[in-house]
Design a protein around this motif. Structure first.
Motif, short mmCIF file in Angstrom:
data_model
loop_
_atom_site.label_atom_id
_atom_site.label_comp_id
_atom_site.label_asym_id
_atom_site.label_seq_id
_atom_site.Cartn_x
_atom_site.Cartn_y
_atom_site.Cartn_z
N ALA A 222 -9.18 -2.32 -1.23
CA ALA A 222 -8.03 -1.67 -0.61
C ALA A 222 -8.52 -0.50 0.23
O ALA A 222 -9.52 0.14 -0.10
CB ALA A 222 -7.07 -1.18 -1.69
N ARG B 158 -1.29 1.71 -7.90
CA ARG B 158 -2.59 2.39 -7.89
C ARG B 158 -2.95 2.83 -6.48
O ARG B 158 -3.41 3.94 -6.25
CB ARG B 158 -3.65 1.46 -8.44
CG ARG B 158 -4.93 2.15 -8.86
CD ARG B 158 -5.88 1.17 -9.50
NE ARG B 158 -6.67 0.50 -8.50
CZ ARG B 158 -7.82 0.99 -8.03
NH1 ARG B 158 -8.28 2.11 -8.49
NH2 ARG B 158 -8.49 0.34 -7.11
N ARG B 159 -2.68 1.93 -5.52
CA ARG B 159 -3.02 2.26 -4.13
C ARG B 159 -2.13 3.39 -3.61
O ARG B 159 -2.58 4.22 -2.83
CB ARG B 159 -2.89 1.01 -3.26
CG ARG B 159 -4.05 0.07 -3.48
CD ARG B 159 -3.85 -1.25 -2.84
NE ARG B 159 -3.69 -1.17 -1.40
CZ ARG B 159 -3.56 -2.22 -0.62
NH1 ARG B 159 -3.61 -3.42 -1.13
NH2 ARG B 159 -3.40 -2.07 0.68
N ARG B 160 -0.89 3.39 -4.07
CA ARG B 160 0.01 4.45 -3.65
C ARG B 160 -0.50 5.78 -4.17
O ARG B 160 -0.51 6.79 -3.45
CB ARG B 160 1.39 4.15 -4.22
CG ARG B 160 2.46 5.01 -3.62
CD ARG B 160 3.81 4.50 -4.01
NE ARG B 160 4.83 5.34 -3.44
CZ ARG B 160 6.12 5.14 -3.63
NH1 ARG B 160 6.54 4.13 -4.35
NH2 ARG B 160 6.99 5.95 -3.08
N SER C 291 -5.55 11.08 -1.33
CA SER C 291 -6.25 11.46 -0.08
C SER C 291 -5.41 12.43 0.72
O SER C 291 -5.95 13.30 1.40
CB SER C 291 -6.59 10.20 0.72
OG SER C 291 -5.43 9.63 1.23
N GLU D 293 -7.26 2.32 0.57
CA GLU D 293 -7.17 3.59 -0.15
C GLU D 293 -8.39 3.83 -1.03
O GLU D 293 -8.71 4.97 -1.36
CB GLU D 293 -5.92 3.61 -1.05
CG GLU D 293 -4.62 3.59 -0.28
CD GLU D 293 -4.11 2.19 -0.08
OE1 GLU D 293 -4.94 1.26 -0.10
OE2 GLU D 293 -2.91 2.01 0.10
N ARG E 253 -6.04 -4.40 3.03
CA ARG E 253 -7.38 -4.54 2.48
C ARG E 253 -8.39 -4.71 3.61
O ARG E 253 -8.05 -5.27 4.65
CB ARG E 253 -7.45 -5.75 1.54
CG ARG E 253 -6.75 -5.47 0.26
CD ARG E 253 -6.81 -6.63 -0.71
NE ARG E 253 -5.97 -6.32 -1.86
CZ ARG E 253 -6.36 -5.57 -2.88
NH1 ARG E 253 -7.57 -5.07 -2.89
NH2 ARG E 253 -5.55 -5.31 -3.88
N ARG F 68 -10.10 10.42 3.91
CA ARG F 68 -9.12 11.06 4.80
C ARG F 68 -7.81 10.28 4.86
O ARG F 68 -7.77 9.10 5.20
CB ARG F 68 -9.64 11.22 6.24
CG ARG F 68 -10.92 11.93 6.37
CD ARG F 68 -10.89 13.34 5.85
NE ARG F 68 -9.95 14.18 6.56
CZ ARG F 68 -9.94 15.50 6.47
NH1 ARG F 68 -10.81 16.11 5.70
NH2 ARG F 68 -9.07 16.20 7.11
N HIS F 69 -6.78 11.01 4.54
CA HIS F 69 -5.44 10.44 4.55
C HIS F 69 -5.05 9.93 5.94
O HIS F 69 -4.48 8.86 6.09
CB HIS F 69 -4.45 11.49 4.07
CG HIS F 69 -3.13 10.95 3.72
ND1 HIS F 69 -2.01 11.24 4.41
CD2 HIS F 69 -2.76 10.07 2.75
CE1 HIS F 69 -0.99 10.59 3.88
NE2 HIS F 69 -1.42 9.88 2.87
N GLN G 63 -6.58 6.62 6.63
CA GLN G 63 -5.91 5.59 5.83
C GLN G 63 -4.59 5.21 6.48
O GLN G 63 -4.26 4.03 6.61
CB GLN G 63 -5.65 6.11 4.42
CG GLN G 63 -6.91 6.27 3.59
CD GLN G 63 -6.60 6.77 2.20
OE1 GLN G 63 -5.45 6.87 1.82
NE2 GLN G 63 -7.63 7.08 1.45
N ASP H 188 -1.28 -2.94 -8.84
CA ASP H 188 -2.24 -2.65 -7.77
C ASP H 188 -1.58 -1.80 -6.67
O ASP H 188 -2.16 -0.85 -6.18
CB ASP H 188 -2.77 -3.96 -7.19
CG ASP H 188 -3.93 -3.72 -6.25
OD1 ASP H 188 -4.86 -3.01 -6.66
OD2 ASP H 188 -3.89 -4.22 -5.11
N LEU I 272 -3.58 6.47 -4.87
CA LEU I 272 -4.80 6.81 -4.12
C LEU I 272 -4.45 7.40 -2.76
O LEU I 272 -5.12 8.31 -2.27
CB LEU I 272 -5.67 5.57 -3.93
CG LEU I 272 -6.43 5.09 -5.17
CD1 LEU I 272 -7.10 3.77 -4.89
CD2 LEU I 272 -7.46 6.12 -5.57
N ARG I 273 -3.38 6.86 -2.15
CA ARG I 273 -2.93 7.41 -0.85
C ARG I 273 -2.52 8.86 -1.00
O ARG I 273 -2.87 9.71 -0.20
CB ARG I 273 -1.75 6.59 -0.32
CG ARG I 273 -2.16 5.48 0.61
CD ARG I 273 -1.05 5.08 1.54
NE ARG I 273 0.17 4.65 0.87
CZ ARG I 273 0.34 3.46 0.32
NH1 ARG I 273 -0.62 2.58 0.36
NH2 ARG I 273 1.47 3.14 -0.26
#
Lengths: 229, 637
Positions: free
Chosen positions: B306, A13-15, A21, B308, B277, B313-314, B317, A10, A17-18
């Motif tokens: 989450a 995955r979030r990394r 963006s 993300e 989160r 927008r980064h 986040q 997880d 997604l970061r």
């Protein structure tokens, strides 16, 4: 699988997604810089590429580490390969954004020798596709990804039209040739970004169904590891 | 639900206890009865023996043996009960017997009761008797030595009775006793059943209620009568339930208040936990970020995701994600707070959205208890709070103001520089030498200063309309006076251009409710424009009309100013209300030039009356402007 692995997956995955963006923002800024002839913004975009490159390497290393340590199966393995592939595409999108920003530094007037509107159009199309693909990636939305696949053809058609117009404009005003070439390069990079967005959408579909939709191969030849989960 | 275990415990316990008591009692009683019967029998036999002794005392010898024997046999036969009487001499030989022949009977000296009687005056024994076939009780009494101790008795009177008869009597007695004992046991069982029921029911009710409480069901109250401990317990439970329900209601109310506050808030609010989160996101935030915000449940679905995954927008986040290595101690110090303007591309190719995002750390109560315990005295990791303000409109307004300032200074500078140029030329001109040139220069100064004056007047008017501290109060206006005054004001210009002036006011619209100043400003500007852009010989028609009230708007008075002037090109009709916007001379075909503020003033003036302006124009044919002034409902004026 252990809870630890699930957590690590997880986080990875979030990394990813970061990073997605961040790349999205980069592209947005690169297009703005090109359209407004904002050289300072273009320089900032180019500077950000270092971060993205470092992040790409880090994510790739983490994927390999997880595969080696936990030897995941089925959907976990698919997720890891998807992260790896999307990671690659994202890095290439960032490179395209850098190319656009570099071209933006050459452009002096916001007018782009009359091509500004067309560039704006294709930029918006490419950004819409990238945003849609990343949204589908974040939400693991297979349907959204499928609808995106059709949009790429529109961008390609528009790109062909733009090239034709550019050729005509270049013959009309050869003294603005460098600007025309910059516009050409920007449009080409945008078209390539749309292709990467398509790739990401295909990866999302693979993640969900195990179906490889690339190159329009029939399902049997693509040898799916496992059908719909 | 069947009877609980407590019921069975109470019931069986009671039954066992009482059964024990009953059985013990019955056993004791029956034993006592048996003994009593035995004693009674002994005494009876003793009395009988004593009576017989008294009867035979004087003839207790061998001479009277036959007589005695006959007597005894008669007595023995007369008796209903089988009773045996034996007279035994001191040497053990039988003198007489009620049953058998004394001759055939052996010595009875060795019999226990006889030897006892010989020594102690009386004796008894129980043994098997052949004569009475069965167990029999023997009681013997000494004869003739009762009153003189040391004197040897003459013999013994022995009375025997078969014990079976007694046993039968005792047996039936005992059966009776055991029977009644059994009856008592049954009664006791039934009683125990009732008691157990009576005691266990309130406890069961309390248990049920307590279980309901623990499950969060606060609806059922416990009803237990009486004033014992159980009733007190039930009452305490009820009170606890009431208090709990009250507290829950308070919490729920507070939660709903907070929710509706967040839902109503124009600012977007997002809270993310320390794990990155989303804990909370309000509809405004979802709208601003282009996330699905309808219906309301879709927003709740974002919780737990989450950052993300759903926040675009980064930059945003990064603002929402906790940064590693940052402790809570710096919270609120401004270092952790960040303020940023974020531009969001709109979904539908509209203008970009400008958001002002302010992020800060927020200490959240930990939701998991074990977390709290683990953390101990360490300060909890902070979450992040992001407040979004939509500044798109503000940015646009600022842009408009900046444009206005630029336009106004440009507009003001043009006549000013013309005047300065004229003055400079005048200073270098000998007026005596060239009076003609001087006059034209002075005329030029006059023209431009008039224009400057007009501009300043209009600008003041506009800024007054825009920043009116108090609303313009409506009053009753006589329409006839209003239009004649309007004509007076423009009579000179109308005559100069030979324009036809035509006012058409229906009789019933002789008065209207509006602010006189605003109406005058609006009409003056409209008529000004009409005169300015209409060629000589044209017409200006002013019509008054009425729009009846509809569901969504009140009754309104419509004033239409129509001219036969040059008109406004279609693609510029929207823009003529903007400040300083003027249709280019080449396109309007008119030489007249205004300040570019007229229609802007009209729009503001009508807006101040909450009315509307409509513009219809056809190039070359003329322009019609209609203003609608809403009227308060009849009777309230």
């Amino acid at each position: 699988m252990s809870a630890h692995f699930v957590e690590l997956l997880d986080l990875l995955r979030r990394r990813s997604l970061r990073m997605a963006s961040a790349v999205e923002d980069m592209l947005d800024e690169a297009c703005t810089a090109a359209l407004r002839a904002d050289h300072a913004l273009a320089r900032r975009v180019i500077a950000r590429d270092v971060e993205i490159d470092a992040e790409e390497v880090a994510i790739e290393a983490e994927v390999i580490r997880l595969i080696t340590l936990f030897q995941p199966m089925a959907s976990d393995m698919r997720l890891l390969t998807t992260v790896l592939k999307v990671n690659n595409d994202l890095e290439r999108v960032a490179d395209c954004a850098v190319n656009i920003a570099q071209r933006a530094r050459h452009i002096d007037s916001p007018g782009m020798a009359g091509s500004a509107e067309d560039v704006k159009e294709i930029a918006q199309g490419a950004m819409r596709m990238l945003r849609g693909a990343l949204k589908a990636y974040a939400a693991e939305d297979c349907e959204a990804a499928r609808t995106l696949l059709e949009e790429d053809a529109v961008i390609d058609a528009f790109y062909g039209e733009l090239i034709r117009k550019l050729a005509a404009a270049a013959s009309r005003s050869p003294e603005l040739m460098t600007t025309h070439l910059d516009v050409f390069s920007i449009a080409k990079n945008l078209e390539r970004i749309a292709d990467h967005a398509t790739n990401i959408a295909e990866d999302v579909i693979f993640l969900h169904t195990g179906e490889i939709v690339r190159h329009h191969l029939p399902a049997a030849e693509a040898d799916p590891p496992s059908q719909k989960r | 639900m069947g009877p609980g275990r407590l019921f069975w415990k109470l019931f069986l316990g009671n039954v066992l206890l009482m059964a024990l008591v009953v059985v013990t009692c019955v056993w004791f009683i029956s034993r006592e009865v048996e003994h009593g019967q035995d004693r009674e029998l002994t005494r009876t036999l003793q009395v009988q023996a004593a009576a017989l002794r008294a009867m035979f005392d004087d003839r207790f010898d061998r001479q009277h043996a036959d007589q005695l024997d006959q007597l005894l046999k008669r007595i023995g036969h007369e008796q209903k009960e089988r009773i045996r009487i034996t007279l035994i001499l001191a040497d053990g030989s039988v003198l007489a017997d009620s049953e058998a022949d004394p001759e055939s009977m052996g010595s009875h000296a060795g019999r226990k009761e006889v030897s006892e009687a010989m020594h102690a005056g009386w004796g008894k024994d129980v043994r098997l008797s052949q004569t009475l076939d069965g167990m029999a009780k023997y009681v013997a009494v000494a004869v003739g030595a009762a009153d003189s101790p040391g004197h040897k008795p003459k013999g013994v009177v022995r009375v025997a009775m078969p014990i079976r008869t007694i046993r039968d009597q005792v047996g039936s007695m005992q059966r009776l006793i055991w029977g009644s004992g059994l009856l008592a046991l049954v009664a006791v069982t039934i009683l125990a059943l009732g008691l157990a029921q009576l005691w266990s029911r309130p406890i069961r009710r309390i248990t049920l209620a307590a279980r309901g409480l623990s499950r969060g069901d606060l609806s059922a109250s416990v009803r237990v009568g009486g004033s014992d401990e159980l009733a007190t317990l039930a009452q305490s439970l009820n009170e606890m339930r009431m208090r709990l329900a009250g507290q829950l209601a308070t919490i729920d109310r507070q939660r709903r208040t907070l929710e509706s506050l967040l839902a109503q808030l124009h600012e977007g609010v997002i809270v993310a936990g320390p794990d990155g989160r989303i804990l909370l996101i309000n509809p405004a935030a979802a709208r601003m970020l282009g996330l699905p915000s309808e219906p309301a449940e879709t927003i709740a679905r974002l919780h737990g995701h989450a950052v993300e995954e759903c926040i675009p927008r980064h930059e945003l986040q990064q603002m929402l994600l906790p940064r590693p290595g940052r402790s809570a101690s710096r919270q609120g110090s401004g270092e952790a707070d960040t303020l940023r303007e974020v531009r969001l591309p709109s979904e539908h190719n509209g203008p970009d959205r400008a958001l002002l995002a302010r992020a800060s750390d927020i200490i959240l109560p930990s939701f998991r208890q074990e977390e709290e315990r683990e953390e101990g005295s360490r300060p909890p990791r902070p979450g992040r709070l992001l407040v979004l303000t939509d500044v798109t409109e503000l940015t646009r307004v600022i842009q408009v103001k900046a444009d206005f300032a630029a336009n106004a200074s440009h507009e003001l500078r043009t006549p000013l520089s013309a005047i300065r140029a004229a003055v400079e030329t005048l200073q270098g001109t000998d007026l005596a030498q060239a009076p003609q040139q001087g006059r034209s220069l002075i005329e030029m100064i006059d023209r431009h200063s008039r224009r400057l004056e007009l501009l300043v007047t209009d600008l003041l008017e506009l800024s007054r309309l825009e920043s009116a501290p108090a609303p313009f109060k409506p009053a009753e206006i006589r329409t006839g006076d209003l239009f004649s005054e309007l004509y007076q004001r423009h009579a000179e210009a109308l005559t100069a251009k030979t324009l036809h002036w035509n006012v058409n006011v229906p009789a019933h619209l002789d008065r209207m409710i509006a602010n006189p100043h605003l109406v005058r400003i609006a009409l003056n500007n409209l008529v000004d424009n009409a005169i300015k852009f209409t060629d000589p010989g044209g017409r200006i028609d002013i019509t008054c009309d009425e729009a009846p009230a509809t569901a969504d708007r009140p009754r309104a008075v419509l004033i239409t100013v129509a001219d036969t002037g040059c008109g406004i090109p279609l693609d510029e009709q929207d823009r003529v209300f903007e400040r300083f916007y003027q249709v280019e001379r080449a396109r309007s075909g008119s030489t007249a030039r205004g300040t570019g503020l007229g229609l802007s003033i009209v729009r503001h003036a009508v807006a101040a009356m909450k009315g509307t302006v409509e513009l219809h124009s056809e190039p070359g044919k003329g322009t019609t402007v209609r203003i609608a002034i809403p009227q308060p409902p009849a009777g309230t004026s």
